[in-house]
Design an enzyme around this catalytic site. Sequence first.
Site, PDB file in Angstrom:
ATOM      1  N   HIS A   1       1.362   0.135  -1.546  1.00 45.80           N
ATOM      2  CA  HIS A   1       0.698   1.138  -0.693  1.00 45.80           C
ATOM      3  C   HIS A   1       1.539   2.416  -0.597  1.00 45.80           C
ATOM      4  O   HIS A   1       0.997   3.514  -0.454  1.00 45.80           O
ATOM      5  CB  HIS A   1       0.500   0.598   0.726  1.00 45.80           C
ATOM      6  CG  HIS A   1      -0.728  -0.249   0.905  1.00 45.80           C
ATOM      7  ND1 HIS A   1      -1.992   0.240   0.723  1.00 45.80           N
ATOM      8  CD2 HIS A   1      -0.880  -1.551   1.269  1.00 45.80           C
ATOM      9  CE1 HIS A   1      -2.879  -0.729   0.965  1.00 45.80           C
ATOM     10  NE2 HIS A   1      -2.228  -1.819   1.300  1.00 45.80           N
TER      11      HIS A   1
ATOM     12  N   GLN B   1      -1.976   3.343   5.752  1.00 47.54           N
ATOM     13  CA  GLN B   1      -3.189   2.679   6.241  1.00 47.54           C
ATOM     14  C   GLN B   1      -3.569   3.124   7.651  1.00 47.54           C
ATOM     15  O   GLN B   1      -4.708   2.931   8.064  1.00 47.54           O
ATOM     16  CB  GLN B   1      -3.026   1.152   6.201  1.00 47.54           C
ATOM     17  CG  GLN B   1      -2.943   0.609   4.770  1.00 47.54           C
ATOM     18  CD  GLN B   1      -2.864  -0.898   4.751  1.00 47.54           C
ATOM     19  OE1 GLN B   1      -1.789  -1.460   4.974  1.00 47.54           O
ATOM     20  NE2 GLN B   1      -3.982  -1.555   4.516  1.00 47.54           N
TER      21      GLN B   1
ATOM     22  N   GLY C   1       0.583  -7.791   6.949  1.00 48.73           N
ATOM     23  CA  GLY C   1       1.391  -6.627   6.598  1.00 48.73           C
ATOM     24  C   GLY C   1       0.547  -5.386   6.742  1.00 48.73           C
ATOM     25  O   GLY C   1      -0.691  -5.457   6.722  1.00 48.73           O
TER      26      GLY C   1
ATOM     27  N   HIS D   1       2.409  -6.093  -2.634  1.00 51.82           N
ATOM     28  CA  HIS D   1       1.158  -5.517  -2.126  1.00 51.82           C
ATOM     29  C   HIS D   1       1.457  -4.383  -1.136  1.00 51.82           C
ATOM     30  O   HIS D   1       0.923  -3.282  -1.255  1.00 51.82           O
ATOM     31  CB  HIS D   1       0.324  -6.621  -1.457  1.00 51.82           C
ATOM     32  CG  HIS D   1      -0.943  -6.128  -0.824  1.00 51.82           C
ATOM     33  ND1 HIS D   1      -2.178  -6.529  -1.231  1.00 51.82           N
ATOM     34  CD2 HIS D   1      -1.154  -5.249   0.206  1.00 51.82           C
ATOM     35  CE1 HIS D   1      -3.103  -5.910  -0.494  1.00 51.82           C
ATOM     36  NE2 HIS D   1      -2.504  -5.143   0.390  1.00 51.82           N
ATOM     37  N   GLU D   2       2.341  -4.662  -0.167  1.00 47.08           N
ATOM     38  CA  GLU D   2       2.628  -3.650   0.865  1.00 47.08           C
ATOM     39  C   GLU D   2       3.364  -2.450   0.285  1.00 47.08           C
ATOM     40  O   GLU D   2       3.063  -1.312   0.620  1.00 47.08           O
ATOM     41  CB  GLU D   2       3.428  -4.253   2.022  1.00 47.08           C
ATOM     42  CG  GLU D   2       2.695  -5.322   2.814  1.00 47.08           C
ATOM     43  CD  GLU D   2       1.308  -4.916   3.281  1.00 47.08           C
ATOM     44  OE1 GLU D   2       1.075  -3.712   3.523  1.00 47.08           O
ATOM     45  OE2 GLU D   2       0.450  -5.804   3.381  1.00 47.08           O
TER      46      GLU D   2
ATOM     47  N   CYS E   1      -7.052  -6.925   1.893  1.00 51.18           N
ATOM     48  CA  CYS E   1      -6.382  -5.730   2.394  1.00 51.18           C
ATOM     49  C   CYS E   1      -7.224  -5.142   3.511  1.00 51.18           C
ATOM     50  O   CYS E   1      -8.448  -5.059   3.390  1.00 51.18           O
ATOM     51  CB  CYS E   1      -6.229  -4.720   1.256  1.00 51.18           C
ATOM     52  SG  CYS E   1      -5.367  -3.209   1.733  1.00 51.18           S
ATOM     53  N   LEU E   2      -6.566  -4.716   4.585  1.00 47.49           N
ATOM     54  CA  LEU E   2      -7.304  -4.107   5.700  1.00 47.49           C
ATOM     55  C   LEU E   2      -8.055  -2.847   5.256  1.00 47.49           C
ATOM     56  O   LEU E   2      -9.061  -2.492   5.853  1.00 47.49           O
ATOM     57  CB  LEU E   2      -6.332  -3.748   6.839  1.00 47.49           C
ATOM     58  CG  LEU E   2      -5.626  -4.915   7.535  1.00 47.49           C
ATOM     59  CD1 LEU E   2      -4.590  -4.390   8.529  1.00 47.49           C
ATOM     60  CD2 LEU E   2      -6.617  -5.832   8.234  1.00 47.49           C
TER      61      LEU E   2
HETATM   62 ZN    ZN Z   1      -3.142  -3.613   1.747  1.00 43.23          ZN
END
Ligand code: ZN
Length: 180
Positions: free
Chosen positions: A147, A53, A48, A143-144, A101-102
């Site tokens: 953000h 991001q 995701g 989680h997404e 997480c990226l």
């Molecule tokens: Zn993340």
Amino acid sequence: MIKPICRMGNPVLRSAMKTLERDEMMTDGFSQILTDLKDSMKHYGGIGIAAPQIGVALKVAIIDLPEENRYGQKVNLPLTVFINPIITYLTDEKQGFWEGCLSLPGLRGYVERPSKVQVNYLDEKGNQKEILADGFLATVLQHELDHLEGVLYIDRITDRKLISYQEEYNEFIISKNLAE
Ligand code: ZN
């Protein structure tokens, strides 16, 4: 186009994301953002990614959760675009997963979240959609969508001893985690 990932510390991750108007969704600029999100998610190997991001402060996230995923979870959600999503928690019951997480490369953390959610959102054509999710998918959605509120998973960790580098997670934790 593959974009560089904004990492923790970049203020865009903590900013107020803008809700999209319908006419904005139909522009070439917006379809380019969706393409960039998809290309970047694929390139960096995420399941995701959220617009902030890649430095875009809009309420957009995408999730692509194939059944064969590196989390070993049997969930299947084909690539889905979530625009202006609204999340409703359907239970107080919590479940925990080790998240990554990226935007926090090389780290893992154990996060407990409600185990069942509903998300209402617009798809990329502007259609109103609804998804019900439990288990791992419920965690991925939270989680997404966090953000889009400027929240990172690390903010949700209640036991800070349960933060690990990926290598140490692989060495010391993953076997225990899978045994649970
Ligand atoms: Zn993340």
